[in-house]
Design an enzyme around this catalytic site. Structure first.
Site: not given
Ligand SMILES: *Cc1c(COP(=O)(O)O)cnc(C)c1O
Length: 466
Positions: A111-113
């Site tokens: 999810f960091k993207d």
């Protein structure tokens, strides 16, 4: 839009200044001076927009005049164009009343993207306007490093050095970092633990001459821009499931509290979020806090969900500041005592306010594997260990009549050993990464020695700026 520090003793800044600064000089975290709020009609008007457009409209409330709307819209379109799913953050219905929102369709499968892809472009835009160059240093146990590298590769105004603990990240995680061949990226495998890497980064920031010479900056979730960029997916799923005309709830696999904080912010902006379930693995400091106001740090224990192996959730400070009615002096005192004594004395009234919205949850590795197996057999759905904890937490704490959305934070192929242990099979990597195991790795090894690592970073910067 102006930003203030949670500890009250750093200068007010605008969005671009906060983006470049990361942490405030007084050790606090930047938060908006005034929260933007949307009426029900304004939320309704955002329903059905393409994800990039929704993101541009919401993030613009936080950039204010620092970035023009048309520019921001272009940056958002570019940031999310590379995602493997057209909806960017799609919903999958697991059972009656329970949805899973998949946040792992970006280039590095976590999810960091969603935040980092926008952050890299915001940095580049802001630096170009100032004709400046920065050096980002990051310590990673896995996901942050690869997301940062993917977001910054080839950007000439940014040099990025990522420190990872040699031999202590998964092979997929390491290869996602080390197989990127770009002149502005340095991967440094440190002979030590993740904590050693983090201490080295802190020491570089404390080395004032080095910090000034390299113009150091940070991309971990203390950077406000990352929180701002995480608010749109809460809005996208809430609006899709009936908000603002009916409430929704979220379950969030949690480590540094950056993801949950974005959910809290969405609620503060007027989205009817009735509950946020804070899901933890055996490193359960937040679950203990919510159950019994026991916020005491214990040694970090490794688990099958390594991105949640954290004891001190740095973004909790932003929530604490709000729970204390934005009393910066009280926040600073509580945080200083926590640093010194390892126990955070949260006043009872603030704890009660936290409990009214947040629900803690903890799952150990054995139960996590069982949940992965249950989803695979019962629903033919593959959830990685982090996402499985979030889904189990959502099932454990439903609110009658309120749609519950469990955030899925990583792609199952990122954790092949755990998936094999739970299901007997290894999920395939998405096609863009099919040859990950054949690619050449680029990294240097270093002892956990500040001088040695600073020399390496200086060489990277000279290479990149020359
Ligand atoms: C970073 C990460 C988390 C934790 O998110 P926080 O914002 O630090 O709470 C959870 N799951 C995965 C897969 C992650 O990469």
């Amino acid at each position: 839009m102006r930003y203030i520090s949670t500890r009250g003793r750093a200068p007010e800044r605008d969005f671009n200044e906060v983006l470049l600064a990361g942490l405030a000089e007084d050790g606090g975290l930047y938060v908006p001076r005034n929260w933007p709020e949307l009426s029900a009609a304004e939320w309704r008007a955002l329903r059905g927009l393409p994800y990039a457009e929704l993101a541009a409209r919401l993030v613009h409330l936080f950039t204010g005049e620092a970035i023009g709307f048309e520019t921001l819209r272009t940056l958002c379109q570019e940031a999310y164009a590379g995602f493997r799913h057209p909806a960017v953050a799609p919903l999958w219905q697991a059972e009656s009343g329970l949805w899973v929102q998949e946040l792992f369709h970006g280039p590095t499968l976590a999810f960091k993207d969603l935040a980092m892809q926008l952050l890299g472009r915001l940095f580049e835009h802001t630096l170009a306007a100032r004709d400046a160059h920065i050096t980002i240093v990051a310590a990673t146990s896995g996901d942050t490093g690869s997301a940062a590298i993917e977001a910054c590769r080839g950007r000439t105004r940014i040099s990025l050095a990522v420190l990872h603990p040699d031999g202590r990240t998964s092979a997929v995680q390491r290869r996602q970092m080390t197989t990127v061949d770009a002149p502005n990226i340095a991967n440094i495998a440190v002979d030590g633990t993740f904590d050693d890497c983090q201490d080295l980064v802190k020491a570089m920031f404390a080395d004032t001459p080095f910090r000034a010479e390299m113009r150091l900056s940070a991309v971990n979730s203390i950077n406000w821009a990352r929180i701002a960029a995480q608010i749109p997916y809460y809005a996208a799923s809430a609006l899709a499931l009936g908000a603002p005309d009916r409430p929704v709830a979220f379950s969030v696999p949690t480590g540094n509290f950056g993801n949950v904080l974005a959910g809290w912010a969405a609620r503060r902006m007027g989205l009817p979020i009735a509950r946020l379930v804070v899901a933890s693995n055996r490193n359960d400091i937040l679950a203990r806090f919510l159950a019994a106001n026991d916020m005491s740090a214990r040694p970090v224990e490794p688990s099958l969900s390594p991105s949640m192996d954290i004891q001190i959730s740095s973004n909790f400070e932003r929530l604490l500041f709000e729970l204390l009615d934005r009393d910066a002096d009280a926040t600073a005192t509580i945080m200083a005592d926590f640093r010194a004594g390892g126990r955070m004395a949260v006043p009872d009234a603030a704890w009660q306010r936290a409990r009214a919205l947040l629900q803690g949850f903890r799952l150990d590795d054995t139960a996590t594997l069982a949940e992965i197996r249950r989803l695979a057999l019962g629903s033919n759905y593959l959830a990685d260990p982090h996402s499985a904890i979030g889904i189990a937490a959502a099932r454990a704490h439903p609110l009658p009549g309120v749609p519950m959305i469990a955030l899925a934070t990583a792609h199952p192929a990122k954790f092949p050993e755990a998936m094999q242990a739970a299901t007997g099979a290894i999920p395939p990597l998405p096609s863009a990464l099919f040859d990950l195991y054949e690619r050449v790795e680029h990294f240097t090894r270093a002892r956990p020695d500040l001088g040695e690592i600073e020399a390496e970073i200086r060489a990277l910067v000279h290479r990149n700026v020359a």
